[in-house]
Design a protein around this motif. Structure first.
Motif: not given
Length: 367
Positions: A297-306, A311-315, A341-347
């Motif tokens: 999953f996470l490689p896909l998250v890394g290329v999702l639009p901001p 949204v993923v970070a919020g969920v 870690l970049p996802l955590i930064e968006l939380m």
């Protein structure tokens, strides 16, 4: 793949027991391997009943010319009993009799034949007969019977059959194949143009679950080939795949296939409108939490639009402590902290504090 395998096993068991699939729908909640084992036990119970009687009939049949035995099978026994008798004959003798039968009658017998006897009989039939039987079954839409036989066919027969089958038939037959280990080789016999046509048919006829199952059962190189050809499809077709996966909660089956894509192909998938839908993304995150497929999953998250990443970070941030801890442990086990870690930064600050306070995160920091 378990949900789709369970669905296929339930269809095969319903056919074996001659009941409507809806009557056995509750079995889809059980592990697919358990349903398969039950189906194999049912085969033994059904086909081993009173074998002595069938063996006596088979003994008499051996004394008759093949043409006479074929006439008796057709006019006196009927498809069910003829199929049971074929299972008690030596494969070579059964093949001799089948050679004298009308193809339509043989196709009806195929529905009733003991699955354990198929390999020996099919190996002795001429390709021409096998091809004609397959086409009759396809014309009848009897994909379950085709699924029993296709794994036993020689390449020479497959090469005569595959070009003549509709793409929807290929999908429906592959979905219920009894020997999935053969599926990768069968896919290898199809060129890229034909596989692309099968993918198009999946979108046009609502057969994405069948297509996902077929791709998942194909061997590594062929699975990656299917994934790449799917990623090359038009946006609307790919978007329908994501929405069908979300509606039926098939992320556990699709994500391992998506993970095989190149970075450019992954970016094409990440740009799909469906992956900007908060409801789709929310279901996707919860599906990953339930299956632990963080590495897929996470490689896909890394290329999702901001906006989609937020949204993923919020969920993810809205998960309870147990869910967050499962996320952290899954990421740690796969060594994926650089991706998360970049996802955590968006939380939010409050969620980041919760993550940092997790025992699994503390253990990583201490290590």
């Amino acid at each position: 793949m378990d949900a789709l395998r369970g669905r296929a096993e339930t269809l095969k068991l319903a056919r074996l027991l001659d009941v409507e699939p809806q009557q056995l729908a509750f079995l889809e909640e059980l592990p697919a391997d358990d349903v398969r084992l039950f189906r194999e036990s049912a085969v033994a119970a059904l086909f081993d009943e009173d074998p002595a009687l069938l063996d006596r009939i088979a003994g008499v049949t051996k004394l008759l010319p093949a043409a006479v035995a074929a006439g008796i099978a057709q006019k006196a026994l009927g498809p069910r009993l003829a199929a049971a008798l074929a299972g008690r004959l030596e494969p070579a003798r059964a093949a001799d009799i089948i050679d004298k039968l009308p193809v339509d009658f043989t196709a009806r017998c195929c529905h009733h034949v003991d699955p354990r006897r198929i390999a020996g009989i099919m190996g002795r039939l001429d390709d021409d007969i096998v091809v004609r039987i397959a086409l009759v079954l396809a014309e009848r839409g009897d994909h379950l019977t085709m699924g029993r036989f296709v794994g036993h066919l020689r390449d020479s027969a497959l090469k005569g059959i595959l070009p003549q089958l509709a793409e929807t038939t290929l999908l429906r037959t592959g979905f219920v194949i009894d020997h999935p280990e053969r599926l990768g080789h069968i896919v290898e016999l199809l060129d890229d143009q034909r596989i692309s046509a099968v993918i198009e048919a999946a979108a046009d006829h609502g057969l994405w679950p069948e297509a996902i199952a077929v791709a998942g059962m194909a061997a590594g190189e062929q699975r990656a080939r299917i994934a790449s050809l799917t990623a090359a499809q038009p946006e609307g077709r790919l978007d329908s795949l994501i929405r069908a996966t979300a509606e039926q909660d098939l992320w556990e089956s699709l994500l391992p296939i998506v993970s095989l894509l190149s970075e450019d192909e992954l970016r094409a998938v990440a740009a799909l409108p469906a992956l900007r839908d908060p409801a789709v993304l929310g279901g996707l995150v919860h599906g990953v939490v339930g299956t632990g497929l963080w590495g897929d999953f996470l490689p896909l998250v890394g290329v999702l639009p901001p906006s989609a990443r937020r949204v993923v970070a919020g969920v993810a941030g809205a998960l309870d402590d147990a869910g967050l801890d499962a996320l952290a442990r899954g990421v740690d086990k796969e060594g994926l902290w650089d991706l998360v870690l970049p996802l955590i930064e968006l939380m939010s600050d409050a969620v980041r504090e919760r993550v940092l306070a997790l025992r699994s995160f503390q253990e990583r920091a201490a290590g």
